[in-house]
Motif scaffolding. Sequence first.
Motif, PDB file in Angstrom:
ATOM      1  N   TRP A   1       0.846  -1.200   0.000  1.00 31.42           N
ATOM      2  CA  TRP A   1       0.000   0.000   0.000  1.00 31.42           C
ATOM      3  C   TRP A   1       0.874   1.240   0.000  1.00 31.42           C
ATOM      4  O   TRP A   1       1.908   1.290   0.679  1.00 31.42           O
ATOM      5  CB  TRP A   1      -0.890  -0.003   1.232  1.00 31.42           C
ATOM      6  CG  TRP A   1      -1.906   1.112   1.264  1.00 31.42           C
ATOM      7  CD1 TRP A   1      -3.150   1.106   0.719  1.00 31.42           C
ATOM      8  CD2 TRP A   1      -1.746   2.407   1.873  1.00 31.42           C
ATOM      9  NE1 TRP A   1      -3.788   2.309   0.947  1.00 31.42           N
ATOM     10  CE2 TRP A   1      -2.943   3.127   1.660  1.00 31.42           C
ATOM     11  CE3 TRP A   1      -0.705   3.018   2.573  1.00 31.42           C
ATOM     12  CZ2 TRP A   1      -3.127   4.426   2.119  1.00 31.42           C
ATOM     13  CZ3 TRP A   1      -0.886   4.320   3.026  1.00 31.42           C
ATOM     14  CH2 TRP A   1      -2.086   5.003   2.808  1.00 31.42           C
TER      15      TRP A   1
ATOM     16  N   GLY B   1      -2.756   1.908   6.082  1.00 27.32           N
ATOM     17  CA  GLY B   1      -3.002   3.340   6.002  1.00 27.32           C
ATOM     18  C   GLY B   1      -2.629   4.014   7.302  1.00 27.32           C
ATOM     19  O   GLY B   1      -1.594   3.719   7.907  1.00 27.32           O
TER      20      GLY B   1
ATOM     21  N   SER C   1      -6.679   7.250   4.725  1.00 24.64           N
ATOM     22  CA  SER C   1      -5.703   7.249   3.627  1.00 24.64           C
ATOM     23  C   SER C   1      -4.636   8.319   3.780  1.00 24.64           C
ATOM     24  O   SER C   1      -3.652   8.311   3.040  1.00 24.64           O
ATOM     25  CB  SER C   1      -6.425   7.460   2.289  1.00 24.64           C
ATOM     26  OG  SER C   1      -7.317   6.401   2.031  1.00 24.64           O
ATOM     27  N   THR C   2      -4.818   9.245   4.734  1.00 24.59           N
ATOM     28  CA  THR C   2      -3.870  10.337   4.916  1.00 24.59           C
ATOM     29  C   THR C   2      -3.491  10.457   6.391  1.00 24.59           C
ATOM     30  O   THR C   2      -4.260  10.046   7.274  1.00 24.59           O
ATOM     31  CB  THR C   2      -4.477  11.673   4.445  1.00 24.59           C
ATOM     32  OG1 THR C   2      -5.569  12.032   5.319  1.00 24.59           O
ATOM     33  CG2 THR C   2      -4.977  11.568   3.017  1.00 24.59           C
TER      34      THR C   2
ATOM     35  N   ASP D   1     -11.020  11.620   5.572  1.00 22.68           N
ATOM     36  CA  ASP D   1      -9.752  12.216   5.168  1.00 22.68           C
ATOM     37  C   ASP D   1      -9.999  13.630   4.679  1.00 22.68           C
ATOM     38  O   ASP D   1     -10.740  13.825   3.704  1.00 22.68           O
ATOM     39  CB  ASP D   1      -9.092  11.396   4.049  1.00 22.68           C
ATOM     40  CG  ASP D   1      -8.507  10.089   4.555  1.00 22.68           C
ATOM     41  OD1 ASP D   1      -7.468  10.145   5.220  1.00 22.68           O
ATOM     42  OD2 ASP D   1      -9.100   9.033   4.273  1.00 22.68           O
TER      43      ASP D   1
END
Length: 207
Positions: free
Chosen positions: A130, A159, A173-174, A191
């Motif tokens: 990922w 993540g 994701s951030t 996010d």
Amino acid sequence: MLSLLAMLWLASTPVESPKPPAQRPPPPECVSSGGRTVCGYQCKTSGTSTACARTPYGVCQVLVGGVHCWDPPRVVIHHPKGSGSTKPECKESRGKVACGYDCRVFNGEVACNSTPYGVCTTHFNQLVCWDPPESVIHEYGAKTPEPRCLNASETVSCGYDCKATRTEVRCASTPNGVCRLDDNQQFTCFDPPSLLHCDHSAPPAEG
């Protein structure tokens, strides 16, 4: 008197050493094999197969009787992971070839990250790689926080701010994202959008 003062001022003024010119990447090369000519970087030939990387940051390797070339995404070229960062590579397993960063071979499978900021993990019979979104790398550059992977039962996810129940996993994701797990074991992940835009109109600085 004025000339003497000027001479004394010049003598006391530190002289900056000229900066060495930026090192330019090597010129591309051209290789011919089997009546075919290809040009680029890191060119390799195997039998009648010939290929080159498109950028000086790419990699070419001879595996499984063929030439495999791969170039990192532009965001990585402009935001390398430090001066001593790892270089891309290619690996092979059971006739399959993958190229990128931190390549892993597991249970006959092979996988790599697309950026040096990603993570690869194994869980049960899964090989998972990922990478953070490009917007994250644009924002943090070489200081991009390292993601993590979390598993639950036979499921794995990677993540930031990962949360898990016995059977499910969710991650943001951030690095600024959040994941919450309520009393009913329901996930809520969010996010925030990136408000940063990088100007990559010029070639990257040479490391």
